[in-house]
Structure formats: structure tokens, C-alpha cells
Design a protein around this motif. Structure first.
Motif, PDB file in Angstrom:
ATOM      1  N   PRO A 154       0.805  -1.233   0.000  1.00 16.52           N
ATOM      2  CA  PRO A 154       0.000   0.000   0.000  1.00 16.52           C
ATOM      3  C   PRO A 154       0.837   1.282   0.000  1.00 16.52           C
ATOM      4  N   TYR A 155       1.976   1.258  -0.645  1.00 17.34           N
ATOM      5  CA  TYR A 155       2.826   2.446  -0.718  1.00 17.34           C
ATOM      6  C   TYR A 155       3.594   2.461  -2.027  1.00 17.34           C
ATOM      7  N   LYS A 156       4.219   3.618  -2.308  1.00 20.77           N
ATOM      8  CA  LYS A 156       5.069   3.789  -3.491  1.00 20.77           C
ATOM      9  C   LYS A 156       6.517   3.839  -3.035  1.00 20.77           C
ATOM     10  N   ILE A 157       7.433   3.711  -3.987  1.00 26.34           N
ATOM     11  CA  ILE A 157       8.864   3.736  -3.681  1.00 26.34           C
ATOM     12  C   ILE A 157       9.548   4.761  -4.573  1.00 26.34           C
ATOM     13  N   ILE A 158      10.391   5.591  -3.955  1.00 32.36           N
ATOM     14  CA  ILE A 158      11.236   6.526  -4.702  1.00 32.36           C
ATOM     15  C   ILE A 158      12.675   6.104  -4.474  1.00 32.36           C
ATOM     16  N   ILE A 159      13.386   5.820  -5.563  1.00 35.02           N
ATOM     17  CA  ILE A 159      14.789   5.410  -5.495  1.00 35.02           C
ATOM     18  C   ILE A 159      15.635   6.570  -6.002  1.00 35.02           C
ATOM     19  N   LEU A 160      16.525   7.067  -5.157  1.00 34.17           N
ATOM     20  CA  LEU A 160      17.431   8.153  -5.540  1.00 34.17           C
ATOM     21  C   LEU A 160      18.849   7.622  -5.563  1.00 34.17           C
ATOM     22  N   ASP A 161      19.351   7.383  -6.753  1.00 33.51           N
ATOM     23  CA  ASP A 161      20.719   6.910  -6.910  1.00 33.51           C
ATOM     24  C   ASP A 161      21.656   8.109  -6.820  1.00 33.51           C
ATOM     25  N   GLU A 162      22.822   7.915  -6.252  1.00 36.65           N
ATOM     26  CA  GLU A 162      23.825   8.957  -6.063  1.00 36.65           C
ATOM     27  C   GLU A 162      23.251  10.138  -5.273  1.00 36.65           C
TER      28      GLU A 162
END
Length: 93
Positions: free
Chosen positions: A51-59
Motif C-alpha cells: 500500500p505504498y510507493k517507492i522513490i529510489i534516488l541513486d547517487e
């Protein structure tokens, strides 16, 4: 029925923070994505959907200090519906 790739497109945002590291990217792309309520998963789907979203921040270590401060606020405000994964190259910064 829903498919796994569709869930991925609507639930995951991946950015390379070394390319998109300014405060405008945080305020526009990341804030807008983080605030959106995740679409309900199809009960008939064969793929599990949290029930959630994911934000991936590389570097993420290359983000400006202003962008980091704005990101922190967004993380605090949207922790219920969005998870953040920060990937860093250097731990000494």
C-alpha cells in the motif's frame, strides 16, 4: 487483471540524483510523486502490491544541501504512503 509492470510504473520513481540533483527536481518530480495516493491494487491480481510507493534516488550524496533539506521535509510528510531508498557512492560526504 493488473500486471507487475503496470504496478512498477505507477508505484516506483527512479532518479539519478547526480543528473537531477537540484531543489527544483525535488520540488517538482519527487514531491508530486510522493504526494499521490497509490492506486488500489486489483484484488484479482497474481502479483502482491504493497500500500505504498517507492522513490529510489541513486547517487543521493551528490544532491545539493537545499535539495536534501527539501527532500527531508517531503519524506516526513509522506512517510505513510511513500518509501524512500537513497543510494550513495561516498559515505564521507
Amino acid at each position: 487483471t493488473s500486471s507487475s509492470p503496470e504496478h512498477f510504473r505507477t508505484r516506483v520513481l527512479e532518479l539519478n540524483a547526480s543528473d537531477e540533483r537540484g531543489i527544483s527536481i525535488v520540488r517538482e518530480k519527487i514531491k508530486n510523486f510522493a504526494r499521490q495516493t497509490p492506486r488500489a491494487a486489483d484484488a484479482n491480481s497474481q502479483y502482491p502490491c504493497p500500500p505504498y510507493k517507492i522513490i529510489i534516488l541513486d547517487e543521493a550524496d551528490s544532491m545539493t544541501q537545499d535539495a536534501q533539506a527539501a527532500l527531508r521535509r517531503i519524506m516526513e510528510q509522506n512517510a505513510r504512503i511513500t518509501r524512500f531508498c537513497l543510494v550513495c557512492n561516498y559515505v564521507t560526504r
